[in-house]
Design an enzyme around this catalytic site. Structure first.
Site, PDB file in Angstrom:
ATOM      1  N   ASP A   1      22.062  36.779 -11.744  1.00  0.00           N
ATOM      2  CA  ASP A   1      20.863  37.351 -12.353  1.00  0.00           C
ATOM      3  C   ASP A   1      20.532  38.700 -11.715  1.00  0.00           C
ATOM      4  OD1 ASP A   1      18.297  36.616 -14.070  1.00  0.00           O
ATOM      5  OD2 ASP A   1      17.611  37.539 -12.206  1.00  0.00           O
TER       6      ASP A   1
ATOM      7  N   CYS B   1       0.827  -1.204   0.000  1.00  0.00           N
ATOM      8  CA  CYS B   1       0.000   0.000   0.000  1.00  0.00           C
ATOM      9  C   CYS B   1       0.859   1.250   0.000  1.00  0.00           C
ATOM     10  CB  CYS B   1      -0.895   0.042   1.250  1.00  0.00           C
ATOM     11  SG  CYS B   1      -1.943  -1.394   1.504  1.00  0.00           S
TER      12      CYS B   1
END
Length: 507
Positions: free
Chosen positions: A453, A33
């Site tokens: 950046d 499961c």
């Protein structure tokens, strides 16, 4: 950090956040499961834990018919890791074993078949063939339960060589025949009937993910950078083309409740698995948002941003070379300028004749893109003429294309990220920003950070060195810190800011 006591505590709490990270097998029932299974929690003495569904199947367990563990998002560890097992799992999900066999997988990883099999068995409890079969079964169950495709078509679409092979694998794993799986789905009301699977040749699927998931922002990020002919965006639905191993395809993606609704049109149904894997990478659907947000939340600089956009994903790629070209074209130009240049490149060198079908919206019929982004072969030795972009950038595009063609640059999902970044920096016109952006989106590196950046520096109030130092506390999720800063800047959510203009680069 995991041990069996912690795993058992998770299954007692039925915590869905850990679905796919491990599997629970019960010796007394012979069933495995997912951690959140609603069934009664078994006694600890009867429980065995496995790192993959394939390992549980290999040990003789069949999947639970209540929680369907083979329908859960896979372990994030396999997507973000840089070890051999993680790289192998990304390639297996892209269908490399189905197309090239174990020998092809080993060749791409740079190891012998024996070594790859040993590593996967040690770390995931099953060898490459068993893992590939488990992956095929996962796609097969989705098709059986959510489409009206004939069982024979499902078998081939999922990657099985014959219907008999599919039936045998299904009985072993599910203790059900494919027809019985479809019948049970129909009884639950989850199967699509008749022609509900979409337009002719179209397959509709639900791509599940972990919550929270800010899919709308991921789609908006892609839509804002859409290239005419290759992509389209209407504010809610994102569409694009893909070039897959056996032919072209188009996909339409829309955010749903706990899933992404995907509509696929494929030239060859054998490409279904690869298409799904690329869509998941494109929207970063296998991320672990709880771990990411918890780490970022410990940073004073990131806590408010993480809380404002929980589950924010890093948009990825359907093709690594495309992202590399986008990054190069986007150097020092606006998003709008990069889109125009990329659109012209698609017009001149992009492919055509990708399968697509119109979709209806009220009385209108909205078209879907039908051109593919030009590949490395098309851009390796192009004479671009004057005016499209600086020659230095064309040199960088051509260098990347040639490196991809000769094998010295690997931009595939299973690439060694450190090696690829070093190879990129050796090419003309590729600096740290470009290499980190490519690593972030094309390679899915969760720790990549383009710290040079300008938007990130402005948003953080730090220079490149200061940002790199501050981001040490974000590891190993620095890419998510970057996307939070970009998003907050674009939306004007930073202290004292107004809504930002588009970033100075294609990021």
């Amino acid at each position: 950090m995991w041990d069996d006591s912690m795993r058992y505590a998770v299954i007692r709490g039925k915590d869905a956040r850990y679905d796919g990270q491990f599997f629970t097998a019960v010796r007394t029932t012979g069933i495995y499961c997912r951690p959140s299974c609603p069934a009664r929690t078994p006694a600890r003495a009867n429980v065995t834990f496995f790192p993959s569904a394939a390992a549980a199947q290999r040990a003789g367990y069949r999947s639970c018919r209540r929680c369907f563990p083979d329908d859960t998002p896979g372990s994030p560890r396999w997507r973000v890791g840089e070890d051999v097992a993680s790289r192998a799992m990304r390639l297996i999900e892209d269908g490399v074993v189905d197309r090239e066999g174990v020998a092809g997988l080993a060749r791409r990883l740079g190891y012998t078949e024996r070594h790859v099999s040993r590593v996967l068995t040690d770390q995931l409890g099953a060898g490459p063939l068993a893992l590939a079969v488990a992956h095929r079964l996962q796609h097969a169950r989705t098709l059986l339960e959510t489409t009206p495709m004939p069982v024979a078509d499902v078998a081939f679409a999922a990657g099985f060589g014959s219907v008999r092979q599919f039936n045998d694998a299904a009985r072993t794993s599910w203790d059900l025949t494919p027809s019985q799986v479809r019948g049970r789905a129909s009884a639950r009301g989850t199967a699509l009937a008749g022609g509900a699977g979409g337009a002719a040749g179209e397959i509709r699927l639900r791509l599940r993910h972990r919550e929270p998931a800010d899919v709308p922002r991921a789609l908006a990020f892609l839509g804002a950078r859409a290239i005419a002919g290759v992509e389209a965006w209407d504010g809610e639905e994102y569409a694009r083309t893909m070039l897959l191993p056996h032919g072209g395809a188009t996909v339409r993606l829309r955010a749903g409740a706990g899933h992404v609704a995907a509509s696929l049109s494929l030239a060859d149904v054998r490409d279904l698995g690869a298409a799904v894997a690329r869509c998941r990478r494109l929207l970063d659907l296998d991320a672990d948002p709880i771990a990411i947000d918890a780490t970022l939340g410990e940073s004073a600089a990131m806590a408010a941003l993480a809380a404002a956009a929980p589950g924010l994903r890093v948009p990825g790629a359907v093709d690594g070379f495309e992202i590399a070209v986008r990054a190069i074209v986007g150097q020092q130009v606006s998003v709008a300028g990069a889109r125009r240049t990329l659109g012209t490149m698609v017009e001149r060198w992009g492919g055509v004749s990708v399968p697509h079908g119109p979709r209806e919206a009220g009385s209108e019929v909205l078209s879907v893109p039908n051109r593919v982004f030009p590949g490395a072969e098309a851009l390796a030795d192009v004479d671009p003429g004057v005016g499209l972009m600086p020659r230095s950038r064309w040199s960088a595009v051509s260098a990347v294309a040639r490196a991809v063609l000769d094998g010295s640059l690997d931009l595939s999902p299973g690439a060694d990220r450190a090696h690829t970044r070093a190879a990129l920096l050796d090419l003309p016109g590729i600096g740290p920003w470009t290499a980190d952006y490519i690593a972030m989106r094309a390679l899915g590196d969760p720790d990549a950070l383009p710290f040079t950046d300008l938007i990130l520096q402005r948003a953080s109030g730090l220079d490149a060195r200061g940002l790199a130092h501050a981001a040490e506390s974000w590891r190993p999720w620095r890419a998510y810190g970057a996307i939070h800063l970009w998003t907050a800047s674009a939306e004007g959510r930073l202290p004292g800011s107004t809504r930002a203009t588009p970033a100075a680069r294609v990021a």
